[in-house]
Design a protein around this motif. Structure first.
Motif, PDB file in Angstrom:
ATOM      1  N   GLY A  65       0.322  -1.012  -0.257  1.00  0.00           N
ATOM      2  CA  GLY A  65      -0.214   0.057  -0.109  1.00  0.00           C
ATOM      3  C   GLY A  65       0.883   1.071   0.010  1.00  0.00           C
ATOM      4  O   GLY A  65       0.367   2.288  -0.049  1.00  0.00           O
ATOM      5  N   ALA A  66       2.067   1.228   0.443  1.00  0.00           N
ATOM      6  CA  ALA A  66       3.022   2.548   0.391  1.00  0.00           C
ATOM      7  C   ALA A  66       2.925   2.444  -1.046  1.00  0.00           C
ATOM      8  O   ALA A  66       3.446   2.237  -2.106  1.00  0.00           O
ATOM      9  CB  ALA A  66       4.435   2.303   1.100  1.00  0.00           C
ATOM     10  N   GLU A  67       3.237   3.815  -1.567  1.00  0.00           N
ATOM     11  CA  GLU A  67       3.518   4.733  -2.387  1.00  0.00           C
ATOM     12  C   GLU A  67       5.042   5.648  -2.639  1.00  0.00           C
ATOM     13  O   GLU A  67       4.764   5.486  -1.440  1.00  0.00           O
ATOM     14  CB  GLU A  67       2.822   6.456  -3.332  1.00  0.00           C
ATOM     15  N   VAL A  68       5.436   5.191  -3.685  1.00  0.00           N
ATOM     16  CA  VAL A  68       6.772   5.522  -3.995  1.00  0.00           C
ATOM     17  C   VAL A  68       6.859   6.698  -5.229  1.00  0.00           C
ATOM     18  O   VAL A  68       6.531   6.719  -5.789  1.00  0.00           O
ATOM     19  CB  VAL A  68       7.344   4.528  -4.156  1.00  0.00           C
ATOM     20  N   VAL A  69       7.447   8.238  -4.466  1.00  0.00           N
ATOM     21  CA  VAL A  69       7.867   8.696  -5.212  1.00  0.00           C
ATOM     22  C   VAL A  69       9.486   9.545  -5.664  1.00  0.00           C
ATOM     23  O   VAL A  69       9.992   9.040  -4.308  1.00  0.00           O
ATOM     24  CB  VAL A  69       7.055   9.989  -4.562  1.00  0.00           C
ATOM     25  N   SER A  70       9.250   9.676  -6.400  1.00  0.00           N
ATOM     26  CA  SER A  70      10.820   9.765  -6.972  1.00  0.00           C
ATOM     27  C   SER A  70      10.995  11.237  -6.951  1.00  0.00           C
ATOM     28  O   SER A  70      10.445  12.124  -8.075  1.00  0.00           O
ATOM     29  CB  SER A  70      11.528   9.142  -7.994  1.00  0.00           C
ATOM     30  N   LEU A  71      11.740  12.150  -6.298  1.00  0.00           N
ATOM     31  CA  LEU A  71      12.326  13.255  -6.258  1.00  0.00           C
ATOM     32  C   LEU A  71      13.372  13.953  -6.913  1.00  0.00           C
ATOM     33  O   LEU A  71      14.545  13.504  -6.339  1.00  0.00           O
ATOM     34  CB  LEU A  71      11.280  13.991  -4.761  1.00  0.00           C
ATOM     35  N   GLY A  72      13.523  14.660  -7.372  1.00  0.00           N
ATOM     36  CA  GLY A  72      14.969  15.758  -7.758  1.00  0.00           C
ATOM     37  C   GLY A  72      14.984  17.097  -7.300  1.00  0.00           C
ATOM     38  O   GLY A  72      14.121  17.943  -7.026  1.00  0.00           O
ATOM     39  N   GLY A  73      15.843  18.278  -8.298  1.00  0.00           N
ATOM     40  CA  GLY A  73      16.503  19.522  -7.956  1.00  0.00           C
ATOM     41  C   GLY A  73      17.913  19.193  -7.595  1.00  0.00           C
ATOM     42  O   GLY A  73      18.140  18.954  -7.607  1.00  0.00           O
ATOM     43  N   ALA A  74      17.677  20.593  -6.074  1.00  0.00           N
ATOM     44  CA  ALA A  74      18.488  20.673  -6.219  1.00  0.00           C
ATOM     45  C   ALA A  74      18.536  21.623  -4.850  1.00  0.00           C
ATOM     46  O   ALA A  74      17.445  22.019  -4.556  1.00  0.00           O
ATOM     47  CB  ALA A  74      19.605  21.608  -7.008  1.00  0.00           C
ATOM     48  N   THR A  75      19.723  21.904  -3.851  1.00  0.00           N
ATOM     49  CA  THR A  75      19.546  22.308  -2.551  1.00  0.00           C
ATOM     50  C   THR A  75      19.442  24.202  -3.668  1.00  0.00           C
ATOM     51  O   THR A  75      18.266  24.979  -2.414  1.00  0.00           O
ATOM     52  CB  THR A  75      20.777  22.957  -1.534  1.00  0.00           C
ATOM     53  N   GLU A  76      19.957  24.325  -4.297  1.00  0.00           N
ATOM     54  CA  GLU A  76      19.932  25.127  -5.103  1.00  0.00           C
ATOM     55  C   GLU A  76      18.312  25.832  -5.639  1.00  0.00           C
ATOM     56  O   GLU A  76      17.445  27.460  -5.470  1.00  0.00           O
ATOM     57  CB  GLU A  76      20.016  26.042  -5.926  1.00  0.00           C
ATOM     58  N   ALA A  77      17.093  25.027  -5.740  1.00  0.00           N
ATOM     59  CA  ALA A  77      15.615  24.602  -5.258  1.00  0.00           C
ATOM     60  C   ALA A  77      14.201  24.917  -4.564  1.00  0.00           C
ATOM     61  O   ALA A  77      14.117  23.593  -5.307  1.00  0.00           O
ATOM     62  CB  ALA A  77      16.040  24.032  -7.180  1.00  0.00           C
ATOM     63  N   ALA A  78      14.973  24.959  -3.617  1.00  0.00           N
ATOM     64  CA  ALA A  78      14.344  24.219  -2.167  1.00  0.00           C
ATOM     65  C   ALA A  78      14.271  23.414  -2.427  1.00  0.00           C
ATOM     66  O   ALA A  78      12.256  22.521  -2.514  1.00  0.00           O
ATOM     67  CB  ALA A  78      12.738  25.643  -3.262  1.00  0.00           C
ATOM     68  N   ILE A  79      14.598  22.675  -2.292  1.00  0.00           N
ATOM     69  CA  ILE A  79      14.739  21.344  -1.912  1.00  0.00           C
ATOM     70  C   ILE A  79      14.269  20.445  -3.147  1.00  0.00           C
ATOM     71  O   ILE A  79      14.947  19.323  -3.334  1.00  0.00           O
ATOM     72  CB  ILE A  79      13.437  20.331  -0.724  1.00  0.00           C
ATOM     73  N   TRP A  80      13.028  19.897  -3.037  1.00  0.00           N
ATOM     74  CA  TRP A  80      12.912  19.121  -4.818  1.00  0.00           C
ATOM     75  C   TRP A  80      11.514  20.855  -5.427  1.00  0.00           C
ATOM     76  O   TRP A  80      10.787  21.671  -5.484  1.00  0.00           O
ATOM     77  CB  TRP A  80      11.439  18.319  -4.749  1.00  0.00           C
ATOM     78  N   SER A  81      12.344  19.745  -6.729  1.00  0.00           N
ATOM     79  CA  SER A  81      11.140  20.453  -7.628  1.00  0.00           C
ATOM     80  C   SER A  81      10.307  19.556  -9.049  1.00  0.00           C
ATOM     81  O   SER A  81      10.516  20.396  -9.996  1.00  0.00           O
ATOM     82  CB  SER A  81      12.267  22.138  -8.685  1.00  0.00           C
ATOM     83  N   ASN A  82      10.891  18.471  -8.817  1.00  0.00           N
ATOM     84  CA  ASN A  82      10.683  17.823  -9.569  1.00  0.00           C
ATOM     85  C   ASN A  82      10.177  16.005  -9.259  1.00  0.00           C
ATOM     86  O   ASN A  82      10.185  16.094  -8.348  1.00  0.00           O
ATOM     87  CB  ASN A  82      11.544  17.905 -10.946  1.00  0.00           C
ATOM     88  N   PHE A  83       9.185  15.368 -10.273  1.00  0.00           N
ATOM     89  CA  PHE A  83       8.840  14.644  -9.325  1.00  0.00           C
ATOM     90  C   PHE A  83       8.460  13.488 -10.058  1.00  0.00           C
ATOM     91  O   PHE A  83       7.932  14.080 -11.245  1.00  0.00           O
ATOM     92  CB  PHE A  83       7.679  14.782  -8.195  1.00  0.00           C
ATOM     93  N   HIS A  84       8.054  12.422  -9.381  1.00  0.00           N
ATOM     94  CA  HIS A  84       7.627  11.424 -10.759  1.00  0.00           C
ATOM     95  C   HIS A  84       7.211  10.104  -9.768  1.00  0.00           C
ATOM     96  O   HIS A  84       7.830   9.759  -8.342  1.00  0.00           O
ATOM     97  CB  HIS A  84       8.949   9.738 -10.974  1.00  0.00           C
ATOM     98  N   ARG A  85       5.937   9.840  -9.868  1.00  0.00           N
ATOM     99  CA  ARG A  85       4.793   8.404  -8.673  1.00  0.00           C
ATOM    100  C   ARG A  85       5.108   7.467  -9.510  1.00  0.00           C
ATOM    101  O   ARG A  85       5.022   7.571 -10.894  1.00  0.00           O
ATOM    102  CB  ARG A  85       3.621   9.038  -8.699  1.00  0.00           C
ATOM    103  N   VAL A  86       6.355   6.680  -9.165  1.00  0.00           N
ATOM    104  CA  VAL A  86       6.589   5.721  -9.397  1.00  0.00           C
ATOM    105  C   VAL A  86       5.814   4.274  -9.343  1.00  0.00           C
ATOM    106  O   VAL A  86       4.869   3.733  -8.366  1.00  0.00           O
ATOM    107  CB  VAL A  86       7.836   4.584  -8.239  1.00  0.00           C
ATOM    108  N   GLY A  87       5.044   4.031 -10.581  1.00  0.00           N
ATOM    109  CA  GLY A  87       3.952   3.074 -11.131  1.00  0.00           C
ATOM    110  C   GLY A  87       5.102   2.105 -11.195  1.00  0.00           C
ATOM    111  O   GLY A  87       5.497   0.943 -10.887  1.00  0.00           O
TER     112      GLY A  87
END
Length: 881
Positions: free
Chosen positions: A574-596
């Protein structure tokens, strides 16, 4: 005759002197064997064909030169670099017009051409340069043996595997060894075709290249002679609109500006009695948290601290550390975390660079900080928080009057401020909220400055997108100096959730972390992948809980092994896994992908798409958008960016550039140093850092491609590739961790890699590890990989005593299996190449096979095998006979 032959050889060698990097496209597959061929065609319109003739006449060149120019520009835009070598067959050059042996329809031999593309050159100059690069029709062609010796490539690497034929008649022959051959037929209405190896170049990429080839050729026909060739774009207006704007259509309402702490204050007003922060028996409600943080803020304000100031935080992990974080923001100042584990010199350097007037610390760090005061003239106050037993006494000075420490006062951070003291000054969304120090390429930490607004944008996006609310509880385990901590604390508190602070002891013991997940109502995990991989060997040994609370797993900050999401979903149904990315220079995360569903052909979990109010660009060195499928440098734009770097305007100007793709005054984009490419649907695929693109034997190698091939091998749980040494001594090594229940043989694994990778990408050494080394922040520690390898690792002790008991023998067997080296009674776990994650795997294996309930601490404190067995005896539930 011999002299003529030597002159011919010198002529060709001079043309290709210094050419040491083969022309490799940014698209394609690293197949080791040729596949079937496919041909795709496109016809130019009559007007386009006529335009080519008119342009050639205007510029005084042959039409075939325009075709050659278009081909060169296409290869450059497809990631092949600016120093190209490819095969050519042109009318009137090397007998091309006559065909092979004078037979029409057969192709003349291909002659190598070296072209250097300068995007700043105008069309006329580029064509002139190109004409000078063509083979001299009066000069004999090199022999096949001579052709292989041109340039400075390894002997087994062909000089070229791409070619273009321009013909005034039909051409039917193709060299099947080529990856790609373009043909331009100038008979009547011009036609273009691309013939490619389907195993090494996908049909979609070949068709896209054909379309772009045609567009460049047509654009050349219409271009003014003084047009820079870098402005001739293969991308159509529709493609540019899609890449730059449609895939970046993320703008959302920003009409409710707020500061980070204001989100928490609003929640405290709504649910004052709800639990906010907990660690063991220590817990704070929202009202208690807000009240305690208000005292901290008042104390800081009374000492003159407010917007524009930094307050350094040197704290252990307790509920009181959350009070300090919130209290600094409520004062209007920005906080600067300085990790507990840093050496004194590093702490001194950071405090000096911050010019912070106040440090908030744990009680046991007061004296440590006082000792640093001599070189910190700006430091005026040390405020402690968290605990009363043995706490320092409030004082204005405990040092002799003549010492610098005399200036520094010591007091509890939550002591009430004087009644007549000034109150906190409220910050605005554009004021600084925190500074996070990251490693710098020069060896000096760089401080990334974040204001409130982009962080609030991130918090609101996460909480609305994933339904984070009062029912959620995060296991807060990242370091304060790692920006994931910002969301873990303030994101959950803004949503009315609970922050469950993991203690240092829990962080050192993966079994305890797993117990927290299984036994407490933790709904949210947020970490770098390697931090979660510590639990993998333990997950395989326990039955999934019937009612696990974990519903959301965020993974970011590093490569996500392709197999990890399915492992997690098996362990926590039941856990959803989410991949996130970005940079410290861009407020933690600035892109994401819900892993299906995970496609086994993926080289990595996709990077996904930008979040609200973020923009992503994949650009080449000239800041031109890369075509779909072609790797580019990743730039982040939008309302998610940091202000820049603390006290380093030069670096800020170099990394934060004006955004040329939006009509917005002051818009910027940040050069991340990441490499990525777009899929046809707009999803981004992360390819690694620019510094993970290495050069071996003249080839550019993306380590991610090697790692993808490793992941595809049966029995591999996770793997990394790494280059040891530089220049001629550089060698490619691979490190693989077996999947639970699997065993890997390095020789067999390398043999399997030779079946899927070209020779230059096959690692010279494959090392089997029990786990990958990680840094304190949970990221892969590539510097520690050398110490994990057989050849480069630490030498084991000389052979010692044989195991004296069945238990010692059983332990030695497990150590040998995990560490890949023989073990005896005198063996030292860490001298054999062990490290913390390998220790986790070792204890898990021993507890399953002996059976036993040995704590991890036993191995960490007693790493010599005989000593370890002695200390482990009380934890054995049975005896090995």
């Amino acid at each position: 005759m011999r002299r003529d032959a030597l002159e011919v050889e010198k002529h060709w060698r001079d043309r290709f002197a210094g050419f040491g990097e083969p022309t490799v496209l940014g698209v394609g597959n690293p197949a080791s064997h040729a596949g079937s061929r496919a041909v795709h065609e496109a016809a130019l319109s009559e007007a386009e064909s006529a335009g080519l003739g008119v342009q050639a006449g205007r510029l005084g060149v042959d039409v075939s030169l325009l075709a050659l120019a278009a081909w060169s520009l296409l290869l450059t835009r497809y990631g092949a670099g600016d120093d190209l070598v490819f095969g050519t067959s042109l009318p009137g050059v090397g007998g091309a017009g006559a065909g092979k042996d004078g037979v029409p329809g057969h192709a003349a031999p291909l002659l190598p051409v070296r072209v250097k593309v300068d995007p700043r050159q105008c069309v006329r100059t580029f064509l002139t340069t190109l004409a000078g690069s063509l083979p001299d029709p009066h000069q004999p062609a090199p022999t096949p043996e001579g052709l292989r010796s041109l340039g400075e490539l390894p002997q087994d690497v062909p000089l070229f595997d791409k070619a273009i034929r321009v013909s005034d008649g039909p051409v039917t022959d193709t060299d099947t060894a080529l990856l790609l051959q373009a043909t331009v037929s100038l008979v009547g209405q011009a036609t273009l075709s691309i013939d490619h190896d389907t195993a090494r170049l996908d049909e979609a990429d070949a068709l896209r290249m054909l379309r772009h080839f045609r567009r460049i050729l047509s654009s050349l026909a219409d271009a003014a002679s003084d047009t820079p060739v870098g402005e001739i774009d293969p991308l159509s207006p529709a493609e540019l609109r899609q890449i730059l704007h449609e895939w970046n259509d993320t703008a959302t309402d920003r009409t409710d500006p707020a500061c980070i702490h204001e989100l928490v204050e609003r929640q405290a007003a709504r649910t004052p009695d709800a639990l906010a922060v907990v660690q063991g028996e220590h817990r704070l409600t929202y009202a208690e948290l807000d009240r305690e943080a208000g005292l901290v803020a008042a104390g800081l304000a009374a000492r003159g601290v407010g917007p524009g100031d930094f307050v350094a935080l040197h704290l252990e992990r307790t509920v009181h550390s959350v009070v300090a974080l919130l209290g600094v923001l409520k004062s209007g100042a920005a906080y600067a975390p300085i990790e507990y584990s840093l050496p004194a010199g590093r702490v001194r350097h950071l405090l000096h660079s911050l010019r912070a007037p106040v440090v908030v610390c744990s009680p046991d760090r007061v004296e440590f900080l006082r000792e640093l005061c001599a070189e910190l003239p700006r430091l005026r106050h040390i405020l402690w928080i968290g605990g009363t037993a043995g706490a320092p006494k409030p004082t204005e000075s405990t040092a002799p009057p003549e010492t610098p420490a005399h200036r520094v006062s010591v007091a509890p951070a939550t002591a009430p401020a004087p009644a007549d003291a000034p109150g906190p000054r409220r910050a605005s969304p554009d004021d600084l909220a925190y500074v996070i120090f990251t490693s710098g390429s020069t060896g000096t930490p760089k401080g990334v400055l974040l204001t409130h607004a982009p962080v609030v944008n991130l918090i609101r996006w996460v909480n609305s997108t994933f339904g984070v609310g009062p029912h959620d509880r995060v296991l807060f385990l990242t370091a304060f100096g790692f920006d994931l901590s910002v969301y873990d604390v303030f994101g959950l508190l803004a949503a009315g959730g609970v922050v469950r602070v993991a203690s240092e002891d829990e962080l050192r013991d993966p079994q305890r972390l797993l117990s927290v997940l299984d036994e407490e109502p933790i709904t949210f995990w947020d970490s770098a992948p390697a931090a979660l991989q510590q639990l993998e060997p333990l997950l395989a040994l326990r039955e999934p809980p019937h009612s696990a609370a974990l519903r959301l797993v965020f993974l970011s900050g590093d490569w996500i092994p392709v197999a990890l999401p399915d492992t997690l979903r098996t362990a926590f149904p039941g856990a959803e896994v989410v991949s996130l990315g970005g940079a410290t220079e861009a407020a933690i995360w600035s892109n994401f992908h819900r892993v299906g569903t995970v496609d086994p052909r993926w080289s990595s979990i996709p990077y996904g798409r930008p979040i609200n109010n973020a923009r992503y660009y994949l650009l080449d060195r000239e800041l031109r958008p890369a075509p779909v499928g072609v790797p580019g440098d990743l730039y982040i734009g939008g309302h998610c960016l940091a202000s820049g770097y603390h006290a380093d305007p030069a670096l800020t100007a170099r990394k934060f550039l004006p955004d040329p793709f939006v009509d917005e005054p002051g818009a910027r984009m940040y050069h991340t140093g990441d490499r990525a490419r777009f899929w046809a649907d707009g999803t981004m695929e992360f390819l690694g850092r620019t510094d993970s693109q290495v050069k071996l034997r003249g080839f550019r190698v993306e380590l991610g491609e090697v790692e993808a091939a490793l992941h595809a091998c049966d029995g591999v749980g996770t793997a990394v590739a790494h280059v040891h040494g530089t220049a001629e001594s550089a060698r490619l090594a691979a490190y693989a961790v077996p999947a639970p229940g699997s065993r890997l043989d390095p020789r067999e694994l390398r043999e399997r890699l030779t079946e899927t990778l070209p020779a230059f990408m096959v690692p010279g050494e494959v090392v089997i590890l029990g786990a990958l080394p990680v840094t304190r922040n949970g990221k892969l520690d590539r510097h520690a990989l050398a110490a994990s390898g057989h050849a480069a690792g630490p030498a084991s002790d000389p052979p010692g005593a044989e195991p004296a008991t069945p238990v010692e023998a059983a332990v030695a067997k497990v150590w040998a299996e995990i560490l890949g080296r023989p073990a005896d009674a005198d063996s030292h776990f860490f001298a054999l190449g062990g490290q913390s994650l390998l220790a986790v795997r070792t204890i898990a294996r021993l507890n399953a096979t002996l059976p036993a309930g040995i704590p991890l601490r036993t191995l960490m404190d007693h790493p010599r095998l005989r000593d370890f067995v002695r200390e482990a005896e009380p934890f054995l539930s049975g005896r090995t006979s």
